[in-house]
Scaffold this active site. Structure first.
Site, mmCIF file in Angstrom:
data_model
loop_
_atom_site.group_PDB
_atom_site.id
_atom_site.type_symbol
_atom_site.label_atom_id
_atom_site.label_comp_id
_atom_site.label_asym_id
_atom_site.label_seq_id
_atom_site.Cartn_x
_atom_site.Cartn_y
_atom_site.Cartn_z
ATOM 1 C CD GLU A 165 0.396 -25.806 -21.201
ATOM 2 O OE1 GLU A 165 -0.758 -26.237 -21.294
ATOM 3 O OE2 GLU A 165 0.748 -24.971 -20.344
ATOM 4 C CD GLU A 369 1.060 -20.487 -21.837
ATOM 5 O OE1 GLU A 369 0.163 -20.765 -21.005
ATOM 6 O OE2 GLU A 369 1.061 -20.888 -23.005
HETATM 7 C C1 BG6 Z 1 -1.888 -23.110 -20.800
HETATM 8 C C2 BG6 Z 1 -2.006 -22.860 -22.279
HETATM 9 O O1 BG6 Z 1 -2.367 -24.393 -20.566
HETATM 10 O O2 BG6 Z 1 -2.625 -22.348 -19.923
HETATM 11 C C3 BG6 Z 1 -2.678 -21.572 -22.672
HETATM 12 O O3 BG6 Z 1 -0.771 -22.991 -22.940
HETATM 13 C C4 BG6 Z 1 -3.803 -21.285 -21.707
HETATM 14 O O4 BG6 Z 1 -3.101 -21.689 -23.997
HETATM 15 C C5 BG6 Z 1 -3.212 -21.120 -20.313
HETATM 16 O O5 BG6 Z 1 -4.581 -20.195 -22.048
HETATM 17 C C6 BG6 Z 1 -4.220 -20.739 -19.250
HETATM 18 O O6 BG6 Z 1 -5.252 -21.657 -19.231
HETATM 19 P P1 BG6 Z 1 -6.770 -21.221 -19.418
HETATM 20 O O7 BG6 Z 1 -7.528 -22.489 -19.514
HETATM 21 O O8 BG6 Z 1 -7.124 -20.420 -18.235
HETATM 22 O O9 BG6 Z 1 -6.833 -20.432 -20.684
#
Ligand code: BG6
Length: 472
Positions: A165, A369
């Site tokens: 990201e 993700e």
């Molecule tokens: C993404 C990241 O932005 O979203 C992760 O690559 C992150 O590291 C995930 O944990 C979910 O976001 P958050 O802020 O709920 O942890």
């Protein structure tokens, strides 16, 4: 488009799951690990720090066994740069090398394919002190670090992701905790100079990977989402195109085509924020070719025409689009529901996103993700009935199959997250995992692992798609 019969997922599809080092490992200063920018950033009030997280560093054998039990075909995790080079460069920390040797061997011994992210937000603090990504030397340090990873793990790791990201670090660095000090007369130029150095580091690393490891595959891992216009008003459509250029295509156009996106470039030029490009940089960018595109997807953005008023750049949340003066203004989408954290849920947007990326770049895609953060409840008998997570994942998996039927080449899906971990800025009570870790923000308890309902659901789904009979 609807289909009478959907295409099947490929037999060798990477049914996986994801984590990142600083969110899951803990052991933040053990065995020679140096501090990262995350370790040194102020902790958000009311939430835990990243010192222990899920303590995967000490529980990795137990965790990998659970991943195998879940049926994972692939596991996407990151290596903490500061375990390998405590100061970002210079002397190698052999204890760090050893940890990932052991982890990778454990993963492979359980029949799981390792997919390694080299850098997931945790820049070595020693490099940040010397200017971080504003300093071109950080790009060289990254290339040296990646060379070290290829040397030590390249015999077993065949899938590499460069930078997680990068676009979110540039657009929402304040929220994630990665923003540099901004101690400069022209912060926007500095920001996009950092961006240029990351793009350069990535390009050099992709070239190096292909030279050193001819059978390995490497790709970028941005967060990509379709951007909708708030209405059919032509100015809103233009705003969506502006937003997509700054949020998505700036990153992928460079990774794949080796050139700056024209809209992003014009935006920077207009604001006197063009990066300095050294001689030879663009030749390296052009030479670098990813083998695939990895992307993270949580939601879509919807935007309208923006006036000349200023927007606050950081929303305190990396997934919510605010706006950019003269470019676009984030709006909510009345057709979508939101989760407990105000993130819109858009499974069909997932298919839209697949289509957009694939039509533009025609490279194999893997999702690194996608998932639902929620406050899980542990019942008196220990059960965690996270049906909301199952619904979210099922709806998104359905859209992957539709995208595959649309002719998109998708080779894997690694939802966030394999196991509970600490969120970027909302603590450990915001949970994503298939595996529950029984800790609270300020009470570590026993860090005991247990299987959520979503664990059994995903296990059955993977087995079904892999042709494995499930005992009833
Ligand atoms: C993404 C990241 O932005 O979203 C992760 O690559 C992150 O590291 C995930 O944990 C979910 O976001 P958050 O802020 O709920 O942890």
């Amino acid at each position: 488009m609807s289909y009478k019969k959907l295409d099947e997922f490929p037999k060798d599809f990477f049914w996986g799951a994801s984590t990142s080092a600083y969110q899951v490992e803990g052991a933040w200063n053990e065995d020679g690990k140096g501090p990262s920018v995350i370790d040194m950033a102020p902790v958000v009030e009311g939430t835990t720090d990243f010192k222990v997280t899920s303590d995967h560093y000490h529980h990795y054998k137990e965790d990998v066994k659970l991943f195998a039990d879940l049926g994972l075909k692939a596991y996407r995790f990151s290596i903490a740069w500061t375990r390998i080079f405590p100061k970002g460069n210079g002397e190698i920390n052999m204890k760090g090398i050893e940890f990932y040797h052991n982890l990778i061997n454990e993963i492979i011994a359980h029949g799981i394919v390792p997919i390694v992210t080299m850098y997931h937000f945790d820049l070595p603090y020693a490099l940040a002190e010397k200017g971080g990504w504003s300093n071109r030397a950080t790009a060289d340090a990254f290339v040296n670090y990646s060379k070290t990873l290829f040397e030590h793990y390249g015999d077993r790791v065949k899938y590499w992701l460069t930078i997680n990201e990068q676009n979110m670090m540039i657009l929402h660095g304040d929220a994630i905790g990665t923003a540099a000090s901004g101690d400069t007369e022209n912060p926007l130029q500095d920001l996009y100079q950092q961006n240029h150095h990351m793009l350069l580091a990535q390009a050099k690393t992709m070239v190096l990977c292909h030279e050193m490891l001819p059978t390995a595959k490497i790709g970028p891992a941005p967060n990509i989402s379709a951007v909708y216009p708030a209405s059919s008003k032509p100015e809103d459509v233009l705003a969506a195109s502006n937003c997509s250029a700054l949020r998505n295509w700036l990153y992928l156009d460079m990774a794949v085509y080796g050139r700056y996106n024209n809209i992003a470039w014009s935006y920077l030029k207009e604001r006197n924020a063009l990066p300095n490009i050294a001689e030879g940089d663009m030749a390296i960018m052009a030479k670098a070719n990813p083998d695939f595109i990895a992307f993270n997807y949580y939601n879509t953005a919807t935007v309208a025409e923006a006036g000349e008023s200023d927007f606050k750049n950081s929303t305190g949340d990396q997934q919510i689009t605010i706006g950019e003066k003269g470019m676009f203004k984030g709006t909510s989408n009345p057709n979508l529901v939101v989760n407990e954290f105000g993130w819109e849920i858009d499974p069909v947007g997932f298919r839209n996103t697949f289509r957009e990326i694939y039509q533009r770049y025609a490279l194999p895609l893997i999702v690194t993700e996608n998932g639902l953060g929620a406050f899980d409840k542990v019942e008196a008998d220990g059960a965690i009935n996270d049906d909301y997570r199952i619904n979210y994942l099922a709806q998104h998996i359905e859209q992957i199959q539709l995208a595959i039927s649309d002719g998109v080449d998708v080779f894997g899906y690694c939802p966030w997250s394999a196991i509970d971990l600490v969120s970027t800025h909302q603590g450990c009570s915001k949970r994503y995992g298939f595996i529950h870790v029984n800790r609270e923000e300020f009470d570590l308890k026993e860090l005991k692992r247990s299987k959520k309902k979503s664990f059994y659901w995903y296990q059955a789904l993977i087995n079904e798609h892999s042709g494995i009979a499930v005992a009833s």
